[in-house]
Write an enzyme that holds these catalytic residues in place. Structure first.
Site, mmCIF file in Angstrom:
data_model
loop_
_atom_site.group_PDB
_atom_site.id
_atom_site.type_symbol
_atom_site.label_atom_id
_atom_site.label_comp_id
_atom_site.label_asym_id
_atom_site.label_seq_id
_atom_site.Cartn_x
_atom_site.Cartn_y
_atom_site.Cartn_z
ATOM 1 C CG HIS A 1 -5.675 -2.419 -1.191
ATOM 2 N ND1 HIS A 1 -4.750 -3.086 -0.429
ATOM 3 C CD2 HIS A 1 -5.405 -1.101 -1.039
ATOM 4 C CE1 HIS A 1 -3.954 -2.206 0.154
ATOM 5 N NE2 HIS A 1 -4.334 -0.979 -0.199
ATOM 6 C CD GLU A 2 -7.147 1.390 -3.274
ATOM 7 O OE1 GLU A 2 -7.214 2.133 -2.274
ATOM 8 O OE2 GLU A 2 -6.068 0.927 -3.677
ATOM 9 C CG HIS B 1 -7.468 2.236 1.873
ATOM 10 N ND1 HIS B 1 -6.674 2.688 2.895
ATOM 11 C CD2 HIS B 1 -6.622 1.652 0.982
ATOM 12 C CE1 HIS B 1 -5.408 2.400 2.645
ATOM 13 N NE2 HIS B 1 -5.353 1.745 1.494
ATOM 14 C CB CYS C 1 -0.907 -0.002 1.236
ATOM 15 S SG CYS C 1 -2.027 1.406 1.322
#
Length: 136
Positions: free
Chosen positions: A126-127, A130, A85
């Site tokens: 992954h985003e 977040h 990241c």
């Protein structure tokens, strides 16, 4: 405008809030910042540039795709992987799904649905993490 990358774990762990049409300008900042880090980054969430709103960008082929209020609506075929990241040093293990479907609003505030597989699906997952304040 290119924005600085947030590396403070406490900021990154804050869940993001939904966006409205008034937040469409975030797309430009995410595009510019992703382009500035294209050698080390293929996706970004707004909290990575200090904005706690549910907006992500993912490099899906030649063009970046901005997703407002993205929601994972289907997932299949879990697997283990390691991810890095831009906001964190090193790589960490995580579980991802090989096939996903995500629903979101595009830059014209039109509802979209996108089925993704393999690395494209991994980027979006992954985003999405977040946006929820989940750090791998």
């Amino acid at each position: 405008m290119i924005k600085p990358i947030v590396t403070d774990i406490h900021q990154l762990q804050q869940p993001s809030k939904p966006v409205s049409r008034a937040d469409l300008s975030l797309a430009r900042d995410l595009k510019d910042t992703l382009a500035a880090h294209q050698d080390a980054c293929v996706g970004m969430a707004a909290n990575m540039i200090g904005v706690h709103k549910r907006v992500i960008i993912a490099q899906l082929g030649p063009l970046p795709v901005v997703m407002f209020n993205p929601q994972l609506i289907r997932k299949a075929q879990p697997y283990q992987t390691k991810e890095g990241c831009l906001s964190l040093a090193g790589q960490r293990p995580t579980t991802r799904y090989q096939r996903i479907t995500v629903e979101f609003f595009n830059e014209h505030w039109q509802r979209q649905q996108l089925a993704l597989t393999d690395f494209a699906a991994e980027i979006v997952q992954h985003e999405l993490d977040h946006c929820q304040g989940i750090i791998i």
